[in-house]
Design a protein around this motif. Structure first.
Motif, PDB file in Angstrom:
ATOM      1  N   ASP A  17      41.039  40.371  31.874  1.00 28.39           N
ATOM      2  CA  ASP A  17      39.623  40.032  31.669  1.00 28.39           C
ATOM      3  C   ASP A  17      39.256  38.751  32.428  1.00 28.39           C
ATOM      4  O   ASP A  17      38.906  37.728  31.853  1.00 28.39           O
ATOM      5  CB  ASP A  17      39.292  39.892  30.178  1.00 28.39           C
ATOM      6  CG  ASP A  17      39.461  41.194  29.430  1.00 28.39           C
ATOM      7  OD1 ASP A  17      39.217  42.253  30.031  1.00 28.39           O
ATOM      8  OD2 ASP A  17      39.840  41.151  28.254  1.00 28.39           O
ATOM      9  N   LEU A  18      39.323  38.842  33.737  1.00 28.71           N
ATOM     10  CA  LEU A  18      39.036  37.726  34.632  1.00 28.71           C
ATOM     11  C   LEU A  18      37.558  37.696  34.986  1.00 28.71           C
ATOM     12  O   LEU A  18      36.962  38.726  35.287  1.00 28.71           O
ATOM     13  CB  LEU A  18      39.874  37.876  35.914  1.00 28.71           C
ATOM     14  CG  LEU A  18      39.632  36.890  37.031  1.00 28.71           C
ATOM     15  CD1 LEU A  18      40.115  35.500  36.628  1.00 28.71           C
ATOM     16  CD2 LEU A  18      40.336  37.360  38.297  1.00 28.71           C
ATOM     17  N   ARG A  19      36.952  36.502  34.941  1.00 26.78           N
ATOM     18  CA  ARG A  19      35.547  36.296  35.335  1.00 26.78           C
ATOM     19  C   ARG A  19      35.480  35.075  36.240  1.00 26.78           C
ATOM     20  O   ARG A  19      36.017  34.032  35.913  1.00 26.78           O
ATOM     21  CB  ARG A  19      34.662  36.058  34.116  1.00 26.78           C
ATOM     22  CG  ARG A  19      34.626  37.206  33.136  1.00 26.78           C
ATOM     23  CD  ARG A  19      33.829  36.859  31.890  1.00 26.78           C
ATOM     24  NE  ARG A  19      32.410  36.888  32.088  1.00 26.78           N
ATOM     25  CZ  ARG A  19      31.651  37.991  32.101  1.00 26.78           C
ATOM     26  NH1 ARG A  19      32.241  39.158  31.965  1.00 26.78           N
ATOM     27  NH2 ARG A  19      30.359  37.928  32.271  1.00 26.78           N
ATOM     28  N   VAL A  20      34.803  35.234  37.383  1.00 22.18           N
ATOM     29  CA  VAL A  20      34.616  34.138  38.331  1.00 22.18           C
ATOM     30  C   VAL A  20      33.118  33.932  38.509  1.00 22.18           C
ATOM     31  O   VAL A  20      32.399  34.848  38.914  1.00 22.18           O
ATOM     32  CB  VAL A  20      35.280  34.449  39.693  1.00 22.18           C
ATOM     33  CG1 VAL A  20      35.031  33.318  40.681  1.00 22.18           C
ATOM     34  CG2 VAL A  20      36.767  34.700  39.515  1.00 22.18           C
ATOM     35  N   THR A  21      32.654  32.720  38.173  1.00 15.35           N
ATOM     36  CA  THR A  21      31.239  32.381  38.266  1.00 15.35           C
ATOM     37  C   THR A  21      31.076  31.202  39.222  1.00 15.35           C
ATOM     38  O   THR A  21      31.632  30.134  38.968  1.00 15.35           O
ATOM     39  CB  THR A  21      30.668  32.013  36.878  1.00 15.35           C
ATOM     40  OG1 THR A  21      30.931  33.091  35.976  1.00 15.35           O
ATOM     41  CG2 THR A  21      29.179  31.758  36.946  1.00 15.35           C
ATOM     42  N   PRO A  22      30.340  31.391  40.329  1.00 15.35           N
ATOM     43  CA  PRO A  22      30.144  30.276  41.267  1.00 15.35           C
ATOM     44  C   PRO A  22      29.479  29.091  40.579  1.00 15.35           C
ATOM     45  O   PRO A  22      28.624  29.268  39.699  1.00 15.35           O
ATOM     46  CB  PRO A  22      29.220  30.859  42.338  1.00 15.35           C
ATOM     47  CG  PRO A  22      29.362  32.341  42.217  1.00 15.35           C
ATOM     48  CD  PRO A  22      29.669  32.606  40.770  1.00 15.35           C
ATOM     49  N   ASN A  23      29.882  27.884  40.970  1.00 16.88           N
ATOM     50  CA  ASN A  23      29.251  26.685  40.417  1.00 16.88           C
ATOM     51  C   ASN A  23      27.756  26.723  40.710  1.00 16.88           C
ATOM     52  O   ASN A  23      27.339  27.074  41.802  1.00 16.88           O
ATOM     53  CB  ASN A  23      29.886  25.424  41.008  1.00 16.88           C
ATOM     54  CG  ASN A  23      31.289  25.215  40.482  1.00 16.88           C
ATOM     55  OD1 ASN A  23      31.614  25.606  39.372  1.00 16.88           O
ATOM     56  ND2 ASN A  23      32.135  24.601  41.287  1.00 16.88           N
ATOM     57  N   GLY A  24      26.952  26.406  39.688  1.00 16.45           N
ATOM     58  CA  GLY A  24      25.501  26.429  39.818  1.00 16.45           C
ATOM     59  C   GLY A  24      24.879  27.774  39.514  1.00 16.45           C
ATOM     60  O   GLY A  24      23.673  27.935  39.591  1.00 16.45           O
ATOM     61  N   SER A  25      25.685  28.780  39.174  1.00 14.71           N
ATOM     62  CA  SER A  25      25.177  30.112  38.862  1.00 14.71           C
ATOM     63  C   SER A  25      25.426  30.423  37.394  1.00 14.71           C
ATOM     64  O   SER A  25      26.375  29.930  36.799  1.00 14.71           O
ATOM     65  CB  SER A  25      25.875  31.157  39.732  1.00 14.71           C
ATOM     66  OG  SER A  25      25.459  32.460  39.380  1.00 14.71           O
ATOM     67  N   SER A  78      25.448  33.784  36.424  1.00 15.51           N
ATOM     68  CA  SER A  78      26.046  35.113  36.412  1.00 15.51           C
ATOM     69  C   SER A  78      27.351  35.128  37.186  1.00 15.51           C
ATOM     70  O   SER A  78      27.453  34.525  38.251  1.00 15.51           O
ATOM     71  CB  SER A  78      25.092  36.123  37.056  1.00 15.51           C
ATOM     72  OG  SER A  78      23.863  36.141  36.381  1.00 15.51           O
ATOM     73  N   PRO A  79      28.347  35.850  36.671  1.00 18.94           N
ATOM     74  CA  PRO A  79      29.611  35.931  37.408  1.00 18.94           C
ATOM     75  C   PRO A  79      29.448  36.737  38.689  1.00 18.94           C
ATOM     76  O   PRO A  79      28.682  37.697  38.733  1.00 18.94           O
ATOM     77  CB  PRO A  79      30.550  36.632  36.428  1.00 18.94           C
ATOM     78  CG  PRO A  79      29.674  37.344  35.476  1.00 18.94           C
ATOM     79  CD  PRO A  79      28.382  36.588  35.413  1.00 18.94           C
ATOM     80  N   ILE A  80      30.181  36.339  39.709  1.00 22.29           N
ATOM     81  CA  ILE A  80      30.202  37.088  40.961  1.00 22.29           C
ATOM     82  C   ILE A  80      31.295  38.148  40.913  1.00 22.29           C
ATOM     83  O   ILE A  80      31.223  39.166  41.567  1.00 22.29           O
ATOM     84  CB  ILE A  80      30.367  36.138  42.168  1.00 22.29           C
ATOM     85  CG1 ILE A  80      30.083  36.874  43.469  1.00 22.29           C
ATOM     86  CG2 ILE A  80      31.739  35.499  42.178  1.00 22.29           C
ATOM     87  CD1 ILE A  80      29.988  35.973  44.679  1.00 22.29           C
ATOM     88  N   LEU A  81      32.330  37.896  40.071  1.00 22.07           N
ATOM     89  CA  LEU A  81      33.455  38.813  39.953  1.00 22.07           C
ATOM     90  C   LEU A  81      33.855  38.955  38.494  1.00 22.07           C
ATOM     91  O   LEU A  81      34.016  37.954  37.788  1.00 22.07           O
ATOM     92  CB  LEU A  81      34.663  38.295  40.755  1.00 22.07           C
ATOM     93  CG  LEU A  81      36.009  38.973  40.495  1.00 22.07           C
ATOM     94  CD1 LEU A  81      36.025  40.384  41.058  1.00 22.07           C
ATOM     95  CD2 LEU A  81      37.141  38.166  41.078  1.00 22.07           C
ATOM     96  N   VAL A  82      34.016  40.198  38.061  1.00 24.48           N
ATOM     97  CA  VAL A  82      34.578  40.524  36.749  1.00 24.48           C
ATOM     98  C   VAL A  82      35.648  41.577  37.027  1.00 24.48           C
ATOM     99  O   VAL A  82      35.380  42.566  37.712  1.00 24.48           O
ATOM    100  CB  VAL A  82      33.508  41.093  35.788  1.00 24.48           C
ATOM    101  CG1 VAL A  82      34.133  41.514  34.483  1.00 24.48           C
ATOM    102  CG2 VAL A  82      32.388  40.097  35.565  1.00 24.48           C
ATOM    103  N   ALA A  83      36.867  41.352  36.541  1.00 25.14           N
ATOM    104  CA  ALA A  83      37.951  42.300  36.791  1.00 25.14           C
ATOM    105  C   ALA A  83      38.743  42.541  35.513  1.00 25.14           C
ATOM    106  O   ALA A  83      38.931  41.629  34.713  1.00 25.14           O
ATOM    107  CB  ALA A  83      38.882  41.777  37.882  1.00 25.14           C
ATOM    108  N   ASP A  84      39.218  43.771  35.344  1.00 31.38           N
ATOM    109  CA  ASP A  84      40.040  44.115  34.190  1.00 31.38           C
ATOM    110  C   ASP A  84      41.386  43.403  34.248  1.00 31.38           C
ATOM    111  O   ASP A  84      41.883  42.917  33.241  1.00 31.38           O
ATOM    112  CB  ASP A  84      40.278  45.625  34.124  1.00 31.38           C
ATOM    113  CG  ASP A  84      39.001  46.407  33.819  1.00 31.38           C
ATOM    114  OD1 ASP A  84      37.965  45.781  33.532  1.00 31.38           O
ATOM    115  OD2 ASP A  84      39.047  47.650  33.876  1.00 31.38           O
ATOM    116  N   LEU A  85      41.976  43.353  35.456  1.00 27.89           N
ATOM    117  CA  LEU A  85      43.317  42.801  35.600  1.00 27.89           C
ATOM    118  C   LEU A  85      43.503  42.232  36.992  1.00 27.89           C
ATOM    119  O   LEU A  85      43.064  42.830  37.975  1.00 27.89           O
ATOM    120  CB  LEU A  85      44.354  43.912  35.364  1.00 27.89           C
ATOM    121  CG  LEU A  85      45.820  43.581  35.588  1.00 27.89           C
ATOM    122  CD1 LEU A  85      46.319  42.561  34.577  1.00 27.89           C
ATOM    123  CD2 LEU A  85      46.660  44.859  35.526  1.00 27.89           C
ATOM    124  N   ALA A  86      44.139  41.082  37.066  1.00 26.72           N
ATOM    125  CA  ALA A  86      44.541  40.499  38.352  1.00 26.72           C
ATOM    126  C   ALA A  86      45.989  40.066  38.231  1.00 26.72           C
ATOM    127  O   ALA A  86      46.357  39.363  37.287  1.00 26.72           O
ATOM    128  CB  ALA A  86      43.656  39.319  38.716  1.00 26.72           C
TER     129      ALA A  86
END
Length: 194
Positions: free
Chosen positions: A36-44, A46-54
């Protein structure tokens, strides 16, 4: 300790906030599994990336950057909103500059999904993405295969995409993309560039 270091140092390296639901270490393979990985750019918001598994094999940390031996991402959903970047202040830093801070010997994406929202309701959505890349100091070799998708070119103007294949090299220092091959089917029209 390793998961804590990735959570601490990776945001600076990619200029984004990282959320990991669960972090496991596989000592036999020297690999971290982020569930359950989430990557949200600084200043945003909304996440740019949501992944089940990395699955991540860390190679090393260096000043201002991070190096990985291998990253494998399962079912990532990437949303890029170009509309948001036109309403706020424009960043002087090109997104390719982030490649200078991240090195990945092997990057693999399985069953990915990409949506790019542009101005005036235009959009591109690609599904069933299989992606391989090698990101070196300034060059990234990319191979992308996608099952299907669609292009929204205006109100009630949607064209279906068929199977898509692409090979390219990205040069982060020169800020260029060298497209070696691009093939897709758009509403029964085959497009090939090389």
């Amino acid at each position: 300790y390793v998961c804590a270091q990735v959570r601490l140092r990776m945001p600076e390296a990619i200029d984004a906030q990282i959320e990991i639901g669960q972090c496991r270490i596989d000592p036999l393979l020297a690999r971290i599994e982020a569930i359950d990985l989430r990557v949200t750019p600084n200043g945003s918001e909304s996440p740019i990336l949501v992944a089940d598994l990395a699955r991540i094999s860390l190679l090393g940390l260096y000043w201002g950057g991070i190096a990985f031996d291998e990253i494998s991402v399962v079912r990532p959903r990437v949303t890029i909103d170009l509309k948001a970047s036109t309403t706020g202040p424009v960043s002087a830093e090109c997104w390719l500059s982030a490649l200078a801070r991240v090195r990945v010997a092997d990057l693999e994406v399985t069953d990915g999904w990409l949506r790019i929202n542009a101005v005036d309701g235009r959009a591109l959505q690609i599904e069933g993405i299989e992606f391989q890349s090698s990101i070196k100091r300034r060059l990234a070799d990319l191979t992308l295969r996608a099952r299907s998708g669609f292009v929204v070119s205006g109100v009630d103007q949607v064209q279906n995409l068929g199977r898509t294949n692409m090979e390219a090299t990205v040069d982060s220092a020169a800020r260029t993309i060298d497209l070696q091959r691009f093939e897709t089917n758009l509403e029964r029209v085959a497009v090939t560039l090389s």
